[in-house]
Design a protein around this motif. Structure first.
Motif, mmCIF file in Angstrom:
data_model
loop_
_atom_site.group_PDB
_atom_site.id
_atom_site.type_symbol
_atom_site.label_atom_id
_atom_site.label_comp_id
_atom_site.label_asym_id
_atom_site.label_seq_id
_atom_site.Cartn_x
_atom_site.Cartn_y
_atom_site.Cartn_z
ATOM 1 N N THR A 97 0.975 -1.330 0.019
ATOM 2 C CA THR A 97 -0.259 0.098 0.168
ATOM 3 C C THR A 97 0.971 1.317 0.091
ATOM 4 O OG1 THR A 97 -0.152 0.344 2.489
ATOM 5 C CG2 THR A 97 -1.778 -1.191 1.270
ATOM 6 N N LYS A 98 0.406 2.191 -0.293
ATOM 7 C CA LYS A 98 1.279 3.484 -0.176
ATOM 8 C C LYS A 98 1.415 3.813 1.206
ATOM 9 C CE LYS A 98 -1.420 5.684 -4.345
ATOM 10 N NZ LYS A 98 -2.074 6.770 -4.805
ATOM 11 N N GLU A 99 0.503 3.534 2.051
ATOM 12 C CA GLU A 99 1.083 3.725 3.634
ATOM 13 C C GLU A 99 2.161 3.190 3.960
ATOM 14 O OE1 GLU A 99 -3.063 4.903 2.338
ATOM 15 O OE2 GLU A 99 -2.114 3.019 2.499
ATOM 16 N N ILE A 100 2.215 1.754 3.562
ATOM 17 C CA ILE A 100 3.442 1.028 3.832
ATOM 18 C C ILE A 100 4.879 1.506 3.143
ATOM 19 C CG2 ILE A 100 3.656 -0.756 2.263
ATOM 20 C CD1 ILE A 100 3.716 -0.922 6.083
ATOM 21 N N SER A 101 4.573 2.165 1.960
ATOM 22 C CA SER A 101 5.586 2.933 1.188
ATOM 23 C C SER A 101 6.156 4.033 1.949
ATOM 24 C CB SER A 101 5.115 3.224 -0.056
ATOM 25 O OG SER A 101 5.058 2.171 -0.813
ATOM 26 N N ARG A 102 5.313 4.880 2.609
ATOM 27 C CA ARG A 102 5.574 6.088 3.316
ATOM 28 C C ARG A 102 6.329 5.707 4.644
ATOM 29 N NH1 ARG A 102 0.533 8.140 1.029
ATOM 30 N NH2 ARG A 102 -0.469 7.200 2.894
ATOM 31 N N TRP A 103 5.817 4.500 5.285
ATOM 32 C CA TRP A 103 6.407 4.248 6.434
ATOM 33 C C TRP A 103 7.960 3.458 6.253
ATOM 34 C CZ3 TRP A 103 7.639 -0.853 8.750
ATOM 35 C CH2 TRP A 103 7.834 -0.910 10.079
ATOM 36 N N LEU A 104 8.084 2.778 5.222
ATOM 37 C CA LEU A 104 9.470 2.386 4.955
ATOM 38 C C LEU A 104 10.301 3.520 4.569
ATOM 39 C CD1 LEU A 104 8.398 -0.685 3.201
ATOM 40 C CD2 LEU A 104 9.752 -0.731 5.296
ATOM 41 N N THR A 105 9.865 4.374 4.049
ATOM 42 C CA THR A 105 10.549 5.620 3.391
ATOM 43 C C THR A 105 10.999 6.625 4.636
ATOM 44 O OG1 THR A 105 9.366 5.821 1.167
ATOM 45 C CG2 THR A 105 10.624 7.660 1.915
ATOM 46 N N ILE A 123 8.378 -5.843 -1.867
ATOM 47 C CA ILE A 123 7.923 -4.534 -1.334
ATOM 48 C C ILE A 123 8.830 -3.520 -1.070
ATOM 49 C CG2 ILE A 123 7.043 -3.852 1.022
ATOM 50 C CD1 ILE A 123 5.124 -5.740 0.049
ATOM 51 N N LEU A 124 10.092 -3.824 -1.079
ATOM 52 C CA LEU A 124 10.882 -2.552 -1.006
ATOM 53 C C LEU A 124 10.983 -2.033 -2.507
ATOM 54 C CD1 LEU A 124 14.218 -3.980 1.299
ATOM 55 C CD2 LEU A 124 12.163 -2.412 1.863
ATOM 56 N N ALA A 125 11.011 -2.875 -3.450
ATOM 57 C CA ALA A 125 11.073 -2.167 -4.557
ATOM 58 C C ALA A 125 9.641 -1.570 -5.172
ATOM 59 C CB ALA A 125 11.042 -3.439 -5.746
ATOM 60 N N MET A 126 8.724 -2.060 -4.685
ATOM 61 C CA MET A 126 7.334 -1.284 -5.129
ATOM 62 C C MET A 126 7.393 0.175 -4.110
ATOM 63 S SD MET A 126 4.640 -4.268 -5.101
ATOM 64 C CE MET A 126 3.302 -3.243 -5.714
ATOM 65 N N SER A 127 8.291 0.077 -3.161
ATOM 66 C CA SER A 127 8.135 1.375 -2.229
ATOM 67 C C SER A 127 9.238 2.330 -2.889
ATOM 68 C CB SER A 127 8.443 0.999 -0.695
ATOM 69 O OG SER A 127 7.472 0.079 -0.429
ATOM 70 N N GLY A 128 9.909 2.003 -4.028
ATOM 71 C CA GLY A 128 10.939 2.896 -4.511
ATOM 72 C C GLY A 128 12.398 2.856 -3.647
ATOM 73 N N LEU A 129 12.638 1.675 -2.764
ATOM 74 C CA LEU A 129 13.361 1.789 -2.003
ATOM 75 C C LEU A 129 14.815 1.070 -2.327
ATOM 76 C CD1 LEU A 129 11.685 1.524 1.390
ATOM 77 C CD2 LEU A 129 12.292 3.562 0.213
#
Length: 327
Positions: A97-105, A123-129
């Protein structure tokens, strides 16, 4: 400076590792990631590591074996963390989710160690990390992962650890990854003691292949057959003729027919088709690619021919295995 780049005498103690547990994760890789930290504490007779568990909604999570696990902290309670490892499996995309991307970022911005097991890398890749540092995931997801993220540096090694990011293919590879972390932070002697407790006499290097060697899997001792199969695997998207395969490995077409039949009980063209369809099946299950694009990535020029071959082999149409895209 990153926490794990400190000299051992300067390393903050304990090192606080968080685990983000994504529903349906494989319990084996989770246990192989967290238990070496417990054993390191025991072997060192001091608390070198502390860990906390997180979930997407601060509620209990269920891995693939059905056991319910409770988080130990809420998502807004991360100030103490030095690192985070995302634990996921084949359905990781479904839970991003976008929320988990923001959390990881936010965690990355604090320069935390970022890690993943199996589908957690997705998950890390989808979060752009993930950048150009090497990363890996389970062999079952590799093809679809490369299709979805062609710019990433994706390997087939059992784990990757570059001092800033760590990722592993899952299963027991998580144990080797964590033993490498312990080696870097506290020395090889402690890591070897932990490995001995795990009845794991040989700590595997990162570049080990994930899957058993082809010769061992099919119980064969014919190097030209192994080479022929590798040539086929190298030409999935743009298939070549079996005559060309035979020429590349120094066999006549008749000799290759005989070798395949003797060792694999298949004709070369049947085995080649099986390799292409198996890649297609994994792409259908693990990626968002259209059936047309899956067909082309597997060497088929039309969806009708692809569907006919797929149904003949798996007794169902490709659409039956197409991953459901969720918002």
């Amino acid at each position: 400076m990153w926490p794990w780049s400190y000299a051992m005498s300067e390393l903050k103690k304990p090192f606080n590792m968080g685990f983000l547990m994504i529903p349906e994760f494989a319990f084996l890789s989770f246990a192989a990631t967290i238990d070496p930290l417990r054993m390191a504490n025991r072997m060192a007779n001091q608390t070198l590591y502390h860990w906390d568990l997180y979930t997407l909604d601060d509620k209990a999570v269920t891995p693939s074996n059905g056991i319910h696990l409770q988080p130990t902290r809420k998502l807004n309670d991360t100030e103490h963390l030095d690192g985070i490892i995302v634990v996921a499996s084949k359905d990781a995309k479904r839970y991003h989710t976008k929320e988990i991307s923001r959390w990881l970022t936010r965690l990355k911005q604090r320069r935390l160690m970022m890690g993943a097991t199996s589908g957690g890398t997705i998950i890390l890749a989808m979060s752009g990390l993930l950048g150009q540092e090497p990363c890996t995931t389970h062999w079952e997801f590799i093809d679809s992962f490369k299709e979805d993220f062609p710019s990433l540096n994706i390997t087939t090694d059992i784990y990757e650890f570059d001092g800033q990011r760590l990722s592993c293919s899952g299963g027991t590879a998580a144990l080797d990854m964590m033993l490498q972390l312990i080696t870097v932070q506290h020395g090889a002697e402690l890591a070897e003691k932990v490995a001995a407790q795990c009845i794991h006499p040989d700590i595997r290097p990162a570049h080990e292949e994930q899957r058993i060697a082809l010769g061992a899997r099919v119980n064969m001792k014919h190097p030209r057959l192994a080479k022929a199969i590798q040539v086929m695997k190298d030409h999935i998207e743009e298939p070549i003729s079996c005559k060309q395969v035979a020429a590349e490995v120094g066999l006549s077409q008749r000799q290759m027919e005989r070798v395949f039949k003797e060792h694999l009980d298949h004709r070369p063209n049947q085995y080649y088709l099986h390799l292409r369809l198996e890649k297609a099946r994994l792409l259908l299950e693990q990626s968002d690619m259209s059936i047309l694009n899956v067909a082309m990535a597997s060497g088929f020029q039309s969806t009708s021919h692809f569907s006919q071959c797929y149904k003949r082999t798996y007794q169902r149409l490709p659409s039956a295995d197409k991953r459901k895209v969720t918002s």
